[in-house]
Write an enzyme that holds these catalytic residues in place. Structure first.
Site, PDB file in Angstrom:
ATOM      1  N   SER A   1      -4.490 -24.661 -39.087  1.00 50.79           N
ATOM      2  CA  SER A   1      -3.556 -24.169 -38.071  1.00 50.79           C
ATOM      3  C   SER A   1      -4.243 -23.535 -36.867  1.00 50.79           C
ATOM      4  O   SER A   1      -3.569 -23.185 -35.897  1.00 50.79           O
ATOM      5  CB  SER A   1      -2.564 -23.176 -38.697  1.00 50.79           C
TER       6      SER A   1
ATOM      7  N   HIS B   1      -0.041 -24.977 -44.494  1.00 51.26           N
ATOM      8  CA  HIS B   1      -0.107 -24.984 -45.965  1.00 51.26           C
ATOM      9  C   HIS B   1       0.617 -26.157 -46.633  1.00 51.26           C
ATOM     10  O   HIS B   1       0.109 -26.753 -47.572  1.00 51.26           O
ATOM     11  CB  HIS B   1       0.548 -23.710 -46.531  1.00 51.26           C
TER      12      HIS B   1
HETATM   13 FE   LIG Z   1      -1.992 -18.692 -45.325  1.00 51.41          FE
END
Ligand SMILES: [Fe+2]
Length: 261
Positions: free
Chosen positions: A196, A136
């Protein structure tokens, strides 16, 4: 004439989120954990260097996120705050929506401090520090994305209707978590769930996931499915689009009209 001293602005008081705030005990991380972070970064970077949005890669570099050890959130936040006013605030884990929105509105990203084990490198049921920081935080260095995310928090923190929040949550899901952008004729990833995860990212790049233009009404009509790979995601052309989407949602709420037309 006497100089006027400007007092530092007090930090906003987080009445709903306060009980979830913790310190990151950086010294407690083990060599094994630093090694897991390094392996996670090593596994993700080759795909991201080719397929991540330029804004993500620029943010990663600007914040000097480490490749070989876990990030110190205070050091990351010091760089981030100078750019967009955001920081990465350590929290104890899952937060109820009102506390989460309150933090976003104050430009404090709720950031977990635990790290997945070596046995679950690809998937964790709940976000860990790799998802939160690697996935993020680099986007929060981009001014328009940073404004969009704060706007999202400010708007949602004023809404109590669960059905409306669920609808607006779809915008969060298809941008912050699983957002795509078209750059120089190619689809690039910027959502944390794609950044990710090798499996989620590869599903978009090499499998049957349809990619449609980001049209707000279509996004608002598309339910979130958390237990299967995506078959449909949405690509923006620029980050101005998602900021404008929040503006449109706010105007519709003020008018009392339906969220999706
Ligand atoms: Fe998230």
């Amino acid at each position: 004439m006497a100089a006027t001293l400007a007092l530092p602005k007090p930090a906003p008081f987080l009445s709903k989120a306060e009980k979830f705030l913790i310190d990151q005990d950086y010294a407690a991380y083990t060599c094994e954990q630093h090694g897991i972070w390094a392996e996670l970064v090593r596994r993700r970077m080759p795909q991201l260097e080719r397929h991540a949005a330029q804004e993500y890669l620029d943010g990663f570099e600007a914040l000097c996120l480490p490749y070989d050890r876990l990030p110190d959130l205070a050091a990351v936040s010091a760089k981030l705050e100078r750019r967009t006013g955001w920081n990465a605030t350590p929290v104890s884990g899952f937060m109820p929506a009102p506390a989460f929105f309150e933090m976003l509105a104050a430009r404090r990203f709720p950031t977990t401090t635990w790290l997945r084990s070596r046995g679950s490198l690809e998937y964790t049921p709940e976000p860990d520090i790799f998802h939160d920081v690697f996935g993020h935080v680099p986007m929060h260095a981009h001014p328009v994305f940073a404004d969009f995310l704060a706007y999202y928090g400010q708007l949602c923190s004023r809404i109590e209707d669960e059905a409306i929040l669920e609808r607006i949550g779809r915008v969060f899901w298809y941008t912050v978590e699983f957002g795509l952008i078209r750059q120089r004729g190619e689809v690039k990833v910027y959502g944390s769930g794609l950044i990710s995860s090798n499996g989620e990212c590869s599903n978009v790049l090499h499998s049957g996931c349809a990619v449609r233009p980001f049209v707000l009404d279509e996004v608002l009509r598309t339910p979130v499915k958390v237990d299967e790979m995506h078959r449909l995601l949405f690509a923006i052309e620029s980050f101005d689009e998602i900021y404008q989407a929040m503006h449109t949602i706010e105007a519709r709420i003020h008018r009392g009209s339906q969220l999706d037309d």
